[in-house]
Design an enzyme around this catalytic site. Sequence first.
Site, PDB file in Angstrom:
ATOM      1  N   TYR A   1       0.844  -1.196   0.000  1.00 61.12           N
ATOM      2  CA  TYR A   1       0.000   0.000   0.000  1.00 61.12           C
ATOM      3  C   TYR A   1       0.881   1.249   0.000  1.00 61.12           C
ATOM      4  O   TYR A   1       1.137   1.864   1.037  1.00 61.12           O
ATOM      5  CB  TYR A   1      -0.989  -0.045   1.180  1.00 61.12           C
TER       6      TYR A   1
ATOM      7  N   LYS B   1       5.182 -14.653   0.016  1.00 56.41           N
ATOM      8  CA  LYS B   1       5.686 -14.914  -1.336  1.00 56.41           C
ATOM      9  C   LYS B   1       7.213 -14.810  -1.290  1.00 56.41           C
ATOM     10  O   LYS B   1       7.854 -14.099  -2.081  1.00 56.41           O
ATOM     11  CB  LYS B   1       5.067 -13.876  -2.303  1.00 56.41           C
TER      12      LYS B   1
ATOM     13  N   ASP C   1       0.033 -17.731  -3.607  1.00 55.72           N
ATOM     14  CA  ASP C   1      -0.715 -18.223  -4.772  1.00 55.72           C
ATOM     15  C   ASP C   1      -1.292 -19.612  -4.492  1.00 55.72           C
ATOM     16  O   ASP C   1      -2.467 -19.873  -4.754  1.00 55.72           O
ATOM     17  CB  ASP C   1       0.142 -18.197  -6.048  1.00 55.72           C
TER      18      ASP C   1
ATOM     19  N   ASP D   1      -5.348  -8.729   2.608  1.00 57.76           N
ATOM     20  CA  ASP D   1      -6.564  -8.038   2.173  1.00 57.76           C
ATOM     21  C   ASP D   1      -7.319  -8.904   1.169  1.00 57.76           C
ATOM     22  O   ASP D   1      -8.522  -9.156   1.299  1.00 57.76           O
ATOM     23  CB  ASP D   1      -6.158  -6.688   1.541  1.00 57.76           C
TER      24      ASP D   1
ATOM     25  N   ASP E   1     -10.986 -11.214   1.727  1.00 59.07           N
ATOM     26  CA  ASP E   1     -12.219 -11.074   0.941  1.00 59.07           C
ATOM     27  C   ASP E   1     -12.663 -12.450   0.454  1.00 59.07           C
ATOM     28  O   ASP E   1     -13.862 -12.770   0.440  1.00 59.07           O
ATOM     29  CB  ASP E   1     -11.992 -10.154  -0.279  1.00 59.07           C
TER      30      ASP E   1
END
Length: 356
Positions: A130, A183, A216, A240, A244
């Site tokens: 961000y 990652k 992933d 984030d 969701d």
Amino acid sequence: MRMVVLPGDGIGPEITKATTHVLKAASEHFQLGVTVEEHPVGHESLKKFGTTVQPGLLETVRSADGLILGPTATFDFKDEQNGEINPSKYFRKNLDLFANVRPARTYPGLRNPLGDFDLVVVRENTEGFYADRNMEQGNGEILVTSDVVISLRRITRLCCERIAKSACQLAMRRKKHLTIVHKANVLKIGDGMFLDICRETAKGFPGLVVDDILVDAMMAHVVRNPARFDVIVSTNMFGDILSDLTAELSGSLGLGGSLNVGVSHAMAQAAHGSAPDIAGRDVANPFSLILSMALLLTWHGERIGAPRFAEAARAVEGAVASAIETGRATTDVGGKLGTAATGQAVVEILTSASSH
Ligand code: NAD
């Protein structure tokens, strides 16, 4: 408890109204002494004050015991110099709300083709991908030429350590299982440090089972078998996106409760956005913000040593579950009610409970 409520944009005013209705009923029923004060934020504030976050609002929020922030139209706010501040970023950064806690669970009476699960995503909330919150001054997205953009991702030891500790503590209160999502195969230095710190921190919590999964691959694992997870910790953007997904897997994005927590402040926020496609139609699901408000009550009660707040929060969560099971809910979770009537149903279930 002094609560500041900022309704926001799109469906924000509708779902905050339903949430405030439930909050006031819970306060009365459990004698919490909650007072509510409302201020505009987002487009309404921009129109009135020339800025999405009016001067003085931060101090008002700082001096309160809790904040409920409705979703805002962050995509519209592009120019901070002209008052177009992203309120969500603004409060997370200025109140140093470093942990975003997002529970997701299945409910009786609601479709759950993947089987029952109950997990929490703990997401770092103040840095990462961000770029708009990574710099002391200015924005971390840089237009090098009109065709070249660099977006800076910041990862710091302090932020890794404190989010890792929060996630471990939460896992110890639950099923003692922590999954680190990262990652580090590509972002070898940044996510490498995040992974190392999470593993190192977890060693200080005897009995905690720890594993890690690449982000992933995590998308497949969580869809294949969400029940295998308990507490999941990740960096800002991965957490984030993942949360969701877990909210939707639990039945609807409209069920995703979310609490932003710092050392001495907390902010309840729905996991979803301002949903302009359904705004003003009394169809939005208010459960996400109602459940977030319940998380805030629990946080406050723990902070001041008043167990009745957690009791009230459990009753609100139970009333939401009961509303879903009996179909007294919005259409996205199988009901037939509008936003306001769904809030009213939760209040009726909550206040008809014989004992507390
Ligand atoms: P969104 O989360 O608002 O909506 C995605 C989809 O889910 C839409 O189809 C919407 O109708 C549905 N949905 C969302 N909340 C729902 C609810 N409570 N009940 C029923 N259905 C619901 O995402 P978007 O459309 O990509 O974003 C809209 C705006 O919200 C953008 O300006 C975005 O920047 C902003 N946003 C704000 C926040 C925040 O304030 N915390 C978070 C995410 C997005």
